[in-house]
Design a protein around this motif. Structure first.
Motif, PDB file in Angstrom:
ATOM      1  N   THR A  11      10.680  13.577  -1.394  1.00 12.76           N
ATOM      2  CA  THR A  11      12.047  13.142  -2.018  1.00 12.76           C
ATOM      3  C   THR A  11      12.195  11.709  -2.229  1.00 12.76           C
ATOM      4  O   THR A  11      11.891  11.065  -1.438  1.00 12.76           O
ATOM      5  N   SER A  12      13.210  11.644  -3.046  1.00 10.91           N
ATOM      6  CA  SER A  12      13.918  10.283  -2.929  1.00 10.91           C
ATOM      7  C   SER A  12      14.834  10.232  -1.797  1.00 10.91           C
ATOM      8  O   SER A  12      15.308  11.275  -1.382  1.00 10.91           O
ATOM      9  N   PRO A  13      15.300   8.886  -1.511  1.00  5.94           N
ATOM     10  CA  PRO A  13      16.441   8.994  -0.249  1.00  5.94           C
ATOM     11  C   PRO A  13      17.659   9.644  -0.926  1.00  5.94           C
ATOM     12  O   PRO A  13      18.023  10.427   0.204  1.00  5.94           O
ATOM     13  N   ASP A  14      17.947   9.615  -1.830  1.00  6.16           N
ATOM     14  CA  ASP A  14      19.259  10.256  -2.462  1.00  6.16           C
ATOM     15  C   ASP A  14      19.040  11.849  -2.171  1.00  6.16           C
ATOM     16  O   ASP A  14      19.700  12.581  -1.873  1.00  6.16           O
ATOM     17  N   TRP A  23      21.032  14.726  -0.029  1.00  6.07           N
ATOM     18  CA  TRP A  23      21.678  15.730  -0.554  1.00  6.07           C
ATOM     19  C   TRP A  23      21.056  17.091  -0.064  1.00  6.07           C
ATOM     20  O   TRP A  23      21.638  18.232   0.339  1.00  6.07           O
ATOM     21  N   ALA A  24      19.584  17.279   0.132  1.00  8.14           N
ATOM     22  CA  ALA A  24      18.966  18.328   0.640  1.00  8.14           C
ATOM     23  C   ALA A  24      19.469  18.682   2.007  1.00  8.14           C
ATOM     24  O   ALA A  24      19.362  19.867   2.493  1.00  8.14           O
ATOM     25  N   THR A  58      10.484   8.406  -1.495  1.00  9.64           N
ATOM     26  CA  THR A  58       9.868   7.474  -2.261  1.00  9.64           C
ATOM     27  C   THR A  58      10.092   5.955  -2.135  1.00  9.64           C
ATOM     28  O   THR A  58       9.258   5.261  -2.848  1.00  9.64           O
ATOM     29  N   GLU A  59      11.084   5.575  -1.535  1.00  7.21           N
ATOM     30  CA  GLU A  59      11.118   4.240  -1.222  1.00  7.21           C
ATOM     31  C   GLU A  59      10.344   3.968   0.173  1.00  7.21           C
ATOM     32  O   GLU A  59      10.718   4.474   1.299  1.00  7.21           O
ATOM     33  N   ARG A  60       9.561   3.191   0.129  1.00 11.63           N
ATOM     34  CA  ARG A  60       8.428   2.762   0.998  1.00 11.63           C
ATOM     35  C   ARG A  60       9.312   2.416   2.410  1.00 11.63           C
ATOM     36  O   ARG A  60       8.620   2.889   3.468  1.00 11.63           O
ATOM     37  N   THR A  61      10.145   1.841   2.407  1.00 12.48           N
ATOM     38  CA  THR A  61      10.646   1.129   3.583  1.00 12.48           C
ATOM     39  C   THR A  61      11.914   2.085   4.251  1.00 12.48           C
ATOM     40  O   THR A  61      12.561   1.860   4.995  1.00 12.48           O
ATOM     41  N   ILE A  62      12.158   3.174   3.437  1.00 12.23           N
ATOM     42  CA  ILE A  62      13.093   4.060   3.795  1.00 12.23           C
ATOM     43  C   ILE A  62      12.951   5.357   4.267  1.00 12.23           C
ATOM     44  O   ILE A  62      12.152   6.052   3.740  1.00 12.23           O
ATOM     45  N   VAL A  63      13.003   5.723   5.688  1.00 16.32           N
ATOM     46  CA  VAL A  63      12.566   6.988   6.109  1.00 16.32           C
ATOM     47  C   VAL A  63      13.938   7.823   6.755  1.00 16.32           C
ATOM     48  O   VAL A  63      15.065   7.139   6.946  1.00 16.32           O
ATOM     49  N   CYS A  64      13.694   8.876   6.795  1.00 12.18           N
ATOM     50  CA  CYS A  64      15.143   9.805   6.931  1.00 12.18           C
ATOM     51  C   CYS A  64      14.489  10.885   8.210  1.00 12.18           C
ATOM     52  O   CYS A  64      13.223  11.089   8.212  1.00 12.18           O
ATOM     53  N   GLU A  91       1.337  10.413  12.253  1.00 14.00           N
ATOM     54  CA  GLU A  91       1.654  11.362  11.000  1.00 14.00           C
ATOM     55  C   GLU A  91       2.492  10.761  10.142  1.00 14.00           C
ATOM     56  O   GLU A  91       3.469  10.175  10.313  1.00 14.00           O
ATOM     57  N   ILE A  92       2.196  11.443   8.652  1.00 13.79           N
ATOM     58  CA  ILE A  92       3.106  10.851   7.667  1.00 13.79           C
ATOM     59  C   ILE A  92       3.764  12.112   7.258  1.00 13.79           C
ATOM     60  O   ILE A  92       3.229  12.953   6.189  1.00 13.79           O
ATOM     61  N   LEU A  93       4.978  12.300   7.717  1.00 13.72           N
ATOM     62  CA  LEU A  93       5.554  13.559   7.279  1.00 13.72           C
ATOM     63  C   LEU A  93       6.340  13.374   5.838  1.00 13.72           C
ATOM     64  O   LEU A  93       6.815  12.225   5.757  1.00 13.72           O
ATOM     65  N   THR A  94       6.412  14.404   4.955  1.00 13.52           N
ATOM     66  CA  THR A  94       6.848  14.248   3.664  1.00 13.52           C
ATOM     67  C   THR A  94       7.934  15.528   3.474  1.00 13.52           C
ATOM     68  O   THR A  94       7.674  16.586   4.069  1.00 13.52           O
ATOM     69  N   ARG A  95       8.726  15.542   2.453  1.00 12.54           N
ATOM     70  CA  ARG A  95       9.440  16.685   2.168  1.00 12.54           C
ATOM     71  C   ARG A  95       8.924  16.956   0.793  1.00 12.54           C
ATOM     72  O   ARG A  95       9.640  16.454  -0.461  1.00 12.54           O
ATOM     73  N   PRO A  96       8.131  17.983   0.438  1.00  8.94           N
ATOM     74  CA  PRO A  96       7.510  18.087  -0.838  1.00  8.94           C
ATOM     75  C   PRO A  96       8.721  18.744  -1.905  1.00  8.94           C
ATOM     76  O   PRO A  96       9.575  19.606  -1.316  1.00  8.94           O
ATOM     77  N   VAL A  97       8.845  18.382  -3.172  1.00  7.08           N
ATOM     78  CA  VAL A  97       9.663  18.832  -3.925  1.00  7.08           C
ATOM     79  C   VAL A  97       8.790  19.226  -5.279  1.00  7.08           C
ATOM     80  O   VAL A  97       7.837  18.565  -5.665  1.00  7.08           O
TER      81      VAL A  97
END
Length: 300
Positions: free
Chosen positions: A183-186, A190-191, A241-247, A290-296
């Motif tokens: 995901t992008s930060p936006d 939203w999700a 998708t923004e390297r320095t932004i984690v959520c 670990e590097i967690l991602t949110r697949p889209v």
């Protein structure tokens, strides 16, 4: 605010290896929704409708409970922090309009560093035999890789996974190889918030006598309005998708450091942003187990 054109579902069905799980009526924080669920090679996805929300958070709207205010006052005195609303404003993304397309979002975070292994595979059996462990979770680490084995209550291997250290770019490449992206930060906000304008996706309140990990039940442990298990554990921050932004967390730094209960819960705020943490992770000194991602899966 959210739009779910019926015409978007049919193209999704034509995506390779994508099947319909069904519709599920959900209620979260008093808000009803009918979630559309899909499966792709064992990975569950939920349809997140398009929307034109105002993302971010306006701290001037926040009215802390007495417990939240007291908790923050103790933290502020110990760590020389600014006034509460000023701090919340600094630790959340600014308000901004956004336009988010409809998309399929994974119900759970995914770690591209993890490779599933057969429970009766030779490597798993060898490690279990040598360790003699038959309960809980067994973790074995080597140079740049590891093995995690989970046992059921009868001592049988329930799940086994190999892990390897990868970079941020390698993690995103691994997703791309699967026909996915993160995901992008936006998109993440939203999700997660599903249109909620409160500090957390469930409201503004948080527990004032413990950290999130102290509570195995509660609104933070429930799937959100769209059926996503998200922002449940401060230790489980997610890459975007923004390297320095984690959520969705801060790597557990606030909780582990004993910075105060309100600060620990704040890391689960929908718009939470720890800019220093994100920049450190992206630096040569940054690291993560670990590097967690949110697949889209995009629907455009």
């Amino acid at each position: 605010m959210a739009r779910c054109p019926q015409g978007l579902i049919a193209p999704a069905l034509r995506l390779r290896d994508l099947s319909v799980v069904g519709l599920k009526d959900t209620v979260y924080a008093g808000r009803p929704h009918r979630a559309a669920l899909f499966d792709r090679n064992g990975m569950r996805f939920a349809l997140v409708p398009a929307g034109r929300p105002d993302l971010g958070y306006d701290a001037s709207r926040f009215q802390p409970t007495a417990g939240q205010a007291d908790s923050y006052a103790e933290s502020a005195a110990e760590f020389e922090l600014p006034p509460l609303l000023e701090y919340v404003d600094a630790m959340t993304s600014p308000q901004r309009p956004a336009e988010i397309p409809a998309m399929l979002v994974a119900g759970e975070a995914f770690d591209p560093c993890v490779v599933p292994l057969a429970a009766d595979g030779p490597r798993v059996l060898e490690v279990v035999a040598s360790a003699g462990t038959r309960s809980g979770t067994l973790q074995v680490y080597g140079s740049g890789s590891g093995l995690k084995v989970e046992f059921d209550q009868n001592g049988k291997v329930r799940r086994a996974r190999a892990t390897r250290r990868v970079s941020y770019h390698e993690a995103l490449t691994a997703l791309a190889d699967m026909g996915l992206r993160t995901t992008s930060p936006d998109e993440w906000e939203w999700a997660c918030g599903a249109g909620a304008t409160t500090l957390f996706r469930w409201g503004d309140q948080s527990v004032d006598d413990g950290y999130p990990y102290h509570y195995k039940t509660g609104p933070h442990r429930e799937t959100n309005l769209w059926g996503l298990a998200i922002a449940q554990d401060p230790y489980k921050h997610e890459a975007t998708t923004e390297r320095t932004i984690v959520c969705g967390g801060d790597g557990g730094g606030t909780t582990c450091g004993g910075d105060g209960f309100f600060l620990g819960w704040l890391t689960l705020a929908t718009a939470y942003r720890d800019n220093e943490f994100g920049q450190w992770l992206a630096s040569d000194d940054g690291y993560a187990s670990e590097i967690l991602t949110r697949p889209v899966i995009g629907l455009d």
